[in-house]
Design a protein around this motif. Structure first.
Motif, PDB file in Angstrom:
ATOM      1  N   HIS A  54      36.706  24.707 -64.494  1.00 46.27           N
ATOM      2  CA  HIS A  54      37.603  24.300 -65.581  1.00 46.27           C
ATOM      3  C   HIS A  54      37.004  24.733 -66.904  1.00 46.27           C
ATOM      4  CE1 HIS A  54      39.623  20.881 -63.045  1.00 46.27           C
ATOM      5  NE2 HIS A  54      39.911  22.104 -62.624  1.00 46.27           N
ATOM      6  N   GLU A  66      42.519  22.182 -71.216  1.00 47.70           N
ATOM      7  CA  GLU A  66      41.572  22.434 -70.120  1.00 47.70           C
ATOM      8  C   GLU A  66      42.258  23.390 -69.147  1.00 47.70           C
ATOM      9  OE1 GLU A  66      40.374  18.999 -67.800  1.00 47.70           O
ATOM     10  OE2 GLU A  66      38.663  20.077 -66.953  1.00 47.70           O
ATOM     11  N   HIS A  74      32.360  20.218 -67.125  1.00 53.57           N
ATOM     12  CA  HIS A  74      31.616  19.675 -65.965  1.00 53.57           C
ATOM     13  C   HIS A  74      31.110  20.756 -64.997  1.00 53.57           C
ATOM     14  CE1 HIS A  74      35.581  20.152 -64.073  1.00 53.57           C
ATOM     15  NE2 HIS A  74      36.095  19.307 -64.952  1.00 53.57           N
ATOM     16  N   ARG A 132      33.945  18.327 -56.571  1.00 55.17           N
ATOM     17  CA  ARG A 132      35.147  19.164 -56.548  1.00 55.17           C
ATOM     18  C   ARG A 132      34.973  20.399 -55.669  1.00 55.17           C
ATOM     19  NH1 ARG A 132      37.344  17.689 -62.089  1.00 55.17           N
ATOM     20  NH2 ARG A 132      35.805  16.215 -62.781  1.00 55.17           N
TER      21      ARG A 132
HETATM   22 MN    MN Z   1      38.277  19.155 -65.128  1.00 55.93          MN
END
Ligand code: MN
Ligand code: AMP
Ligand code: MN
Ligand code: MN
Length: 281
Positions: free
Chosen positions: A73, A62, A189, A195
């Motif tokens: 990501h 990742e 995601h 985030r």
């Molecule tokens: Mn992540």
């Protein structure tokens, strides 16, 4: 077939060694598991060695990236880890992560928190260092009660009091690096709002044009309406869709196998890969 395409081990910020991740994957009844540690392939060999019969391993990583000013990501699957351009970029990100974690510890120490860099570095044990390692040190020293608390704005959270930026690969460049190493890039995601800012549909369209293969739709951070909207968008852009747990051992509460990928999407993903093979099964 039960397929989980996103897990972490002690090679980054998970709490189980790669061999133990393979065991819990088999115990959870998975047929396919991907090991996708942050910016590293360090756990691959141990996972291959420990692979239980009947379980297939997709080797991946990742990657910490930036798309149009937003942190994203990128999951990379089945790439050739020896391909120099991509291997160099992973190393640069890991080195930046280490400098940045040390800076965070330094800022905390300047404010009177009695952490030590050796304690944080020792906890990472040679794996990719991340904020969870600093967070765990804060917990061990009793300054916060949980890792989750340490991600608050008063601490290590995005642009929080002790947050320090790290190197992030431009996402369009990262997609080219993954493809150049024979791998398959899938955006992790994409609608995880906790985030920070998330990418728009137009940005996803541009990433698709740049060679993105798929979107991780079924993820614990996504609501049902977001999943439905992402599926419609993926269909329009010709992207495959995946589902995965983003398992981190006890650093997070999600169990391995909690979200899974459709076997047809998995087959389409493997068909695009030429960097390395699926192991076992
Ligand atoms: Mn992540
Ligand atoms: P970093 O990669 O160093 O920027 O740190 C981000 C990592 O911290 C993510 O990959 C997650 O594994 C973890 N993380 C982020 N937010 C939280 C949270 N609220 N609680 C526990 N872990 C978190
Ligand atoms: Mn993580
Ligand atoms: Mn992850």
């Amino acid at each position: 077939m039960r397929i989980d395409l996103h897990t972490h081990s002690t090679a980054s910020d998970g709490t189980l060694p790669p061999a133990a991740v393979m065991r819990v994957a088999a115990d959870a009844g998975l047929d396919v598991v991907a090991l996708t540690d942050h910016d590293t392939t360090r756990g691959w060999d141990e996972a291959v060695q420990a692979l239980p019969g009947g379980l297939s391993l997709v080797r991946g990583a990742e990657l910490s990236c930036r798309a149009y000013g937003i942190s994203v990501h990128l999951l990379a699957y089945l790439f050739d880890r020896d391909e120099v351009a991509f291997a160099t970029e992973r190393r640069l990100v890991r080195e930046s992560r280490e400098r940045r974690a040390e800076q965070m510890v330094q800022l905390l120490r300047e404010d009177g928190y009695d952490l030590s860099w050796a304690d944080v570095l020792g906890d990472a044990a040679g794996g990719t260092i991340g904020r969870p390692h600093v967070a765990r040190s804060l917990v061990r020293h009793g300054y916060v009660s949980t890792v989750d608390d340490a991600f608050g704005p008063g601490w290590l959270g995005s642009r929080g009091a002790y947050w320090v930026a790290k190197r992030e690969t431009d996402a369009v460049h990262a997609i080219a690096l993954v493809r150049g190493a024979g791998g398959v890039p899938v955006l992790a995601h994409p609608r995880s709002a906790k985030r920070g800012r998330t990418v728009s549909d137009e940005m996803l369209e541009a990433l698709a044009a740049a060679g993105l293969a798929g979107l991780e739709v079924d993820h614990v951070d996504h609501r049902a309406d977001e999943r439905a909207q992402l599926r419609v968008l993926a269909d329009r852009l010709g992207l495959l869709t995946t589902g995965s747990s983003d398992f981190h051992g006890s650093n997070k509460t999600t169990l391995i196998g909690a979200e899974t990928t459709d076997p047809a999407a998995y087959a389409a993903l493997v068909a695009q890969a030429s960097g390395c093979a699926v192991v076992g099964g």
